[in-house]
Design an enzyme around this catalytic site. Structure first.
Site, mmCIF file in Angstrom:
data_model
loop_
_atom_site.group_PDB
_atom_site.id
_atom_site.type_symbol
_atom_site.label_atom_id
_atom_site.label_comp_id
_atom_site.label_asym_id
_atom_site.label_seq_id
_atom_site.Cartn_x
_atom_site.Cartn_y
_atom_site.Cartn_z
ATOM 1 N N GLY A 1 -37.582 8.149 18.948
ATOM 2 C CA GLY A 1 -38.470 8.359 20.674
ATOM 3 C C GLY A 1 -38.970 9.788 21.182
ATOM 4 O O GLY A 1 -38.816 10.357 20.547
ATOM 5 N N ASN A 2 -38.520 9.300 22.379
ATOM 6 C CA ASN A 2 -38.934 10.568 22.799
ATOM 7 C C ASN A 2 -38.206 10.478 24.458
ATOM 8 O O ASN A 2 -37.470 9.933 24.802
ATOM 9 C CB ASN A 2 -40.982 10.969 23.631
ATOM 10 C CG ASN A 2 -41.071 9.518 24.021
ATOM 11 O OD1 ASN A 2 -40.313 9.249 25.742
ATOM 12 N ND2 ASN A 2 -41.820 9.122 23.710
ATOM 13 N N TRP A 3 -38.003 11.826 25.263
ATOM 14 C CA TRP A 3 -37.706 11.938 25.918
ATOM 15 C C TRP A 3 -37.897 11.717 27.331
ATOM 16 O O TRP A 3 -37.412 11.626 28.627
ATOM 17 C CB TRP A 3 -37.341 13.393 26.763
ATOM 18 C CG TRP A 3 -35.593 13.984 25.679
ATOM 19 C CD1 TRP A 3 -37.026 14.772 24.672
ATOM 20 C CD2 TRP A 3 -34.768 13.583 25.787
ATOM 21 N NE1 TRP A 3 -35.884 15.422 23.505
ATOM 22 C CE2 TRP A 3 -34.824 14.252 24.420
ATOM 23 C CE3 TRP A 3 -33.560 12.813 25.789
ATOM 24 C CZ2 TRP A 3 -33.329 14.162 23.570
ATOM 25 C CZ3 TRP A 3 -32.917 12.794 25.040
ATOM 26 C CH2 TRP A 3 -32.428 14.058 24.291
#
Ligand code: CTP
Length: 445
Positions: free
Chosen positions: A213-215
């Site tokens: 995923g990412n932030w």
């Protein structure tokens, strides 16, 4: 001077939620006059409104007639918010009736007017209500689509009042937009436009407990949705893994992975005037999603590498579809966002060309900016070669500039302007500046 807000309250059970909206408005420093309909007082009494607002409460214009309240309240208001707006109240407002203080105030108000409807699904969907809503929108009011969920009885559906905090966020935006020192602009330049905004970050599952995923927090996408609604647009928000409350009036479609986002965006965008891809979409996903949780094998050996395969590029797919449809006059405006550590113009221009979009909003990551922060700054690169710098500020402010540019593109595509007319209209402004940019800044004011 505090902002002057009129809070109109219709006769619906959701009137109790308007108490919280009133509280949020007064706590933020606004001076609020509550104007309920007579029947609204069956749900929440005059004493509650008066105590919470610190102002007198009447439903008819026959008190304090020396102040001519049926005209003065509307004339002096910076914003009128009607929550809940019932089918009956909107019918009376659409018909231009002035049979109580609230409808008279709606006729005399020249400030932004925001209706937050709440009613049963059948009443909302009835052609009479829909026609009244369309008329009010056409005349410049912001009429939110109600939220979907549990209604007064055991039934569920479209008709819930959006969350008071979200109505408050929109009200605040309507009060503060416009030029400093002037009354808020009543510029619903996206009225009647369907737009799609993507927000958040996709997740690509490795096994039942892990993902890549990412932030991305979704804050910028949600700000884009809110500001578009405040400008009259009909908004579909495709949200990936965001834990924020739904913007009032938006249709929210929740997705997890890039492929789900692709399908949701492509479907919602089919009839949209503009698509803003603010989401951080994973470029790759694991080739295999394991059915059972992956375990350490206990040998101390490095695990098997995770093989990745490429995800669809949603923005590029939208651009390809637009090119294919261009013969039919499809002039959809496409906007990409790029959170970058390398913000060089060369890299930005190359990405803009590669994606085939009209605008690329490049925002730096790091230095206190980026994921999860309230502020943002960006440089917007346009396909026509022009560049707009957006200084550091709230994500809502950045969103408004993006919509200014989108609105400009929409106007250029829908109403081609005869430059001769502009020459006559704006003498002295054309020389040395691209005609289209002058037209844009003139039109988007
Ligand atoms: N985007 C998309 N589909 C993808 C990846 C990105 O639609 N599979 C969109 C994003 O929503 C964003 C824009 O493309 O609006 C730019 O995203 P970014 O990740 O910066 O671009 P990439 O093409 O993935 O390039 P990079 O190699 O820099 O990651």
């Amino acid at each position: 001077m505090p902002a002057r807000v009129v809070l109109g309250v219709g006769a619906g059970i959701a009137a109790y939620k308007a108490c919280e909206l009133l509280r949020l408005l007064t706590e933020s420093g606004s001076r609020v006059r509550v104007v309920p309909t007579a029947d609204a007082l069956r749900f929440v009494g005059e004493v509650t409104w008066a105590a919470l607002s610190g102002e007198p409460v009447t439903t008819q214009p026959w008190t304090g007639v020396e102040d001519v309240p049926h005209v003065r309240l509307g004339q002096e208001a910076d914003l009128v918010v009607v929550a809940p707006a019932t089918a009956d109240l909107m019918a009376r407002a659409a018909a231009g009736m002035a049979d109580d203080l609230l409808t008279a105030t709606l006729l005399t108000a020249r400030c932004p007017v925001l209706f937050a409807p709440a009613m049963h699904t059948e009443m909302w969907e009835h052609p009479a209500t829909q026609a009244n809503v369309a008329l009010l929108r056409h005349r410049g009011a912001i009429v939110l689509d109600p939220a979907v969920g549990r209604l007064t009885g055991k039934d569920s559906g479209a008709g819930r009042l959006p969350e008071p905090a979200e109505i408050f966020a929109l009200a605040t935006h309507l009060l503060t937009r416009g030029h400093p020192g002037t009354r808020p602009a009543r510029d619903n330049d996206l009225a009647g436009r369907r737009v799609v905004v993507s927000a958040g970050g996709t997740r690509e599952e490795i096994d039942p407990v892990r993902f890549i995923g990412n932030w991305s927090s979704g804050l910028q996408g949600y700000a884009l949705a809110r500001t578009a609604i405040a400008r009259g647009a009909e908004v579909t928000l495709v949200a990936a893994n965001v834990s924020l409350s739904d913007p009032a009036g938006a249709k929210v479609v929740r997705v997890t992975s890039a492929r789900e986002m692709h399908d949701a965006v492509m479907a919602a965008a089919a009839t949209a005037a503009a698509v803003v891809m603010a989401a951080a979409v994973a470029d790759y996903r694991p080739a295999t999603r394991h059915q059972a949780k992956l375990k350490k094998d206990g040998t101390g050996q490095a695990p098997e590498p995770i093989h990745l395969v490429e995800n669809p590029d949603i923005l590029a797919a939208l651009a390809t579809r637009r090119t294919a449809a261009s013969k039919t006059g499809n002039e959809q405006v496409l906007v990409g966002f790029a959170a970058e550590t390398d913000t060089s113009p060369q890299a930005a221009k190359a990405k803009l060309a590669r994606k085939g979009c009209d605008l690329l909003v490049v925002n730096p990551v790091g230095n206190g900016l980026g994921f999860g922060t309230a502020d943002n700054e960006a440089v917007v690169y346009r396909a026509d070669g022009s560049v707009t710098e957006i200084p550091r500020g709230p994500k809502e402010a950045l969103a408004d500039v993006v919509w200014d540019l989108v609105a400009c593109n929409l106007k250029l595509s829908v109403t081609p302007v005869n430059p001769d007319k502009i020459h006559r209209k704006l003498p002295g402004l054309i020389e040395g500046v691209s005609t289209w940019r002058v037209v844009c800044s003139h039109l988007s004011r």
